[in-house]
Design a protein around this motif. Structure first.
Motif, PDB file in Angstrom:
ATOM      1  N   LEU A 324     -90.213  30.602 -15.135  1.00 22.33           N
ATOM      2  CA  LEU A 324     -90.633  31.434 -15.965  1.00 22.33           C
ATOM      3  C   LEU A 324     -91.168  30.774 -17.434  1.00 22.33           C
ATOM      4  O   LEU A 324     -90.749  29.786 -17.661  1.00 22.33           O
ATOM      5  N   GLY A 325     -91.843  31.629 -18.300  1.00 21.81           N
ATOM      6  CA  GLY A 325     -92.445  30.966 -19.436  1.00 21.81           C
ATOM      7  C   GLY A 325     -91.341  31.331 -20.669  1.00 21.81           C
ATOM      8  O   GLY A 325     -90.240  31.208 -20.296  1.00 21.81           O
ATOM      9  N   ALA A 326     -91.717  31.259 -21.900  1.00 21.40           N
ATOM     10  CA  ALA A 326     -90.802  30.973 -22.840  1.00 21.40           C
ATOM     11  C   ALA A 326     -89.949  32.330 -23.008  1.00 21.40           C
ATOM     12  O   ALA A 326     -90.483  33.413 -22.869  1.00 21.40           O
ATOM     13  N   LEU A 327     -88.630  32.210 -23.178  1.00 25.34           N
ATOM     14  CA  LEU A 327     -87.791  33.230 -23.210  1.00 25.34           C
ATOM     15  C   LEU A 327     -86.581  33.005 -24.304  1.00 25.34           C
ATOM     16  O   LEU A 327     -86.410  31.746 -24.562  1.00 25.34           O
ATOM     17  N   PRO A 328     -85.929  34.055 -24.946  1.00 24.63           N
ATOM     18  CA  PRO A 328     -85.068  33.663 -26.090  1.00 24.63           C
ATOM     19  C   PRO A 328     -84.005  32.860 -25.343  1.00 24.63           C
ATOM     20  O   PRO A 328     -83.644  33.403 -24.182  1.00 24.63           O
ATOM     21  N   THR A 333     -79.019  32.583 -21.647  1.00 31.78           N
ATOM     22  CA  THR A 333     -77.627  32.007 -21.556  1.00 31.78           C
ATOM     23  C   THR A 333     -76.869  33.268 -21.192  1.00 31.78           C
ATOM     24  O   THR A 333     -76.036  32.938 -20.191  1.00 31.78           O
ATOM     25  N   GLU A 334     -77.057  34.476 -21.319  1.00 34.07           N
ATOM     26  CA  GLU A 334     -76.534  35.586 -21.096  1.00 34.07           C
ATOM     27  C   GLU A 334     -76.599  35.681 -19.247  1.00 34.07           C
ATOM     28  O   GLU A 334     -75.734  36.251 -18.590  1.00 34.07           O
ATOM     29  N   LEU A 335     -77.999  35.449 -18.813  1.00 35.67           N
ATOM     30  CA  LEU A 335     -78.126  36.088 -17.459  1.00 35.67           C
ATOM     31  C   LEU A 335     -78.351  34.697 -16.643  1.00 35.67           C
ATOM     32  O   LEU A 335     -78.353  35.032 -15.340  1.00 35.67           O
TER      33      LEU A 335
END
Length: 354
Positions: A324-328, A333-335
């Protein structure tokens, strides 16, 4: 062409090919000497300059020197046949292309008629001339970078499908663009509106059955095909919305697909791809899919929702790699635990299983 009346060996062993070379030379076919010199080069006793000169003579005898000189086609030879070929229209030779097209139509076999007086038909004629030539029947890789795609895409498809290409393993088919659905420019400067082909597709001819050895496919553009139908295709990369109905994952029957890369950014209207497209990621359609790359795919949703949708996707359990590309960081961390069974890569950083 009479020079191709002698059937080539069905084996890759050099003994058979050297015997074939002798038969070609006896028949006056210059490919025989080229094959002999190629063998010498492979065994370390050859002269590359002599080999290049031999294949230049082959091209002259087979009527292909005009295509080489035009510069739109770049191709290599192996054992008397074209091996790799790439097409991208050369700008500097465009003023002389009408005369070349006239010669090609007069001298070489072709699948579809073309009007040399129409510059936008010249691209298709050049593609047709090479793909219809007997020397191209053992092509292994092919790239078709189109400019007059509103004319040449179908022309190329007809030529591709006119005869079986039993060795073609890798194909690129499409055209360059900056923003999806933006108007293209033909070779004459006329606008090409991709939206004119929504629903009907640029290509009407189904050529997939003619490519039984195809394993790697790259498609680029908008509304190219109605479907991709291939039982043993293993790697597919799409850039844009290449299926005529706009579907990203409703590609058609591709049960052997193992790796899928989707590249789709914000289109010319400022819109991103609908997250609902991910609903078509179905295990029954992609039973062997193991690698999904969405690094360059932009969806009309939040990063958290994107991860949530992917985590709930029925395709997820069978995947081994997901990019995947950039994610927060907090969303990852949560998923991330829901992706623990696979190799998850987010913006180039690895998470989860190795």
């Amino acid at each position: 062409m009479p020079l191709f009346d002698i059937a080539e060996p069905e084996t890759d062993g050099w003994d058979a090919w050297l015997a074939h070379a002798e038969a070609l030379t006896a028949a006056g076919d210059p490919r025989g000497e080229a094959i002999r010199l190629e063998h010498l080069c492979e065994t370390g006793d050859g002269d590359r300059a002599r080999l290049a000169a031999a294949y230049a003579e082959v091209e002259r005898r087979l009527g292909l020197e005009g295509l080489r000189g035009d510069g739109s086609w770049r191709f290599t030879w192996t054992r008397g046949f074209l091996d790799e070929a790439s097409f991208r229209p050369a700008e500097d030779t465009r003023p002389h292309r009408r005369a070349l097209v006239e010669r090609l139509l007069a001298d070489l076999p072709h699948t579809t008629p073309a009007d040399p007086a129409d510059p936008e038909q010249g691209e298709g004629a050049l593609i047709d001339a090479l793909l219809s030539h007997p020397a191209a029947r053992r092509l292994r890789t092919l790239a078709l970078h189109l400019t007059d795609y509103h004319r040449s895409a179908e022309h190329a498809a007809v030529a591709l499908g006119a005869r079986e290409r039993p060795r073609l393993e890798r194909l690129y088919f499409g055209y360059d663009f900056q923003y999806l659905f933006e108007d293209g420019a033909s070779s004459t400067g006329s606008p090409i509106n991709p939206l004119d082909f929504q629903g009907r597709g640029l290509v009407q001819t189904d050529f997939w059955d003619a490519l039984p050895a195809l394993r790697t496919l790259e498609l680029e553009g908008a509304f190219l095909f109605h479907s991709v139908r291939h039982e043993t295709l293993t790697r597919l990369r799409t850039r844009g919305s290449v299926i005529s109905d706009g579907s990203l994952f409703g590609l058609g029957p591709t049960p052997g697909l193992e790796s899928l890369t989707i590249d789709i950014g914000t289109d010319v209207f400022g819109c991103s791809c609908s997250i609902d497209q991910l609903d078509e990621l179905d295990a029954s359609q992609f039973p062997h899919l193991r690698e999904l790359d969405l690094t360059r795919a932009e969806f009309d949703t939040t990063p958290h929702e994107l991860l949530s949708v992917l985590a709930d996707s029925p395709i997820l359990p069978q995947l081994e790699r997901l990019s995947l590309g950039a994610l927060p960081g907090d969303a990852v961390t949560e998923l991330a635990p829901r992706f623990a069974h696979l190799h998850l890569r987010v913006d180039g950083a690895d998470h989860g299983a190795p």
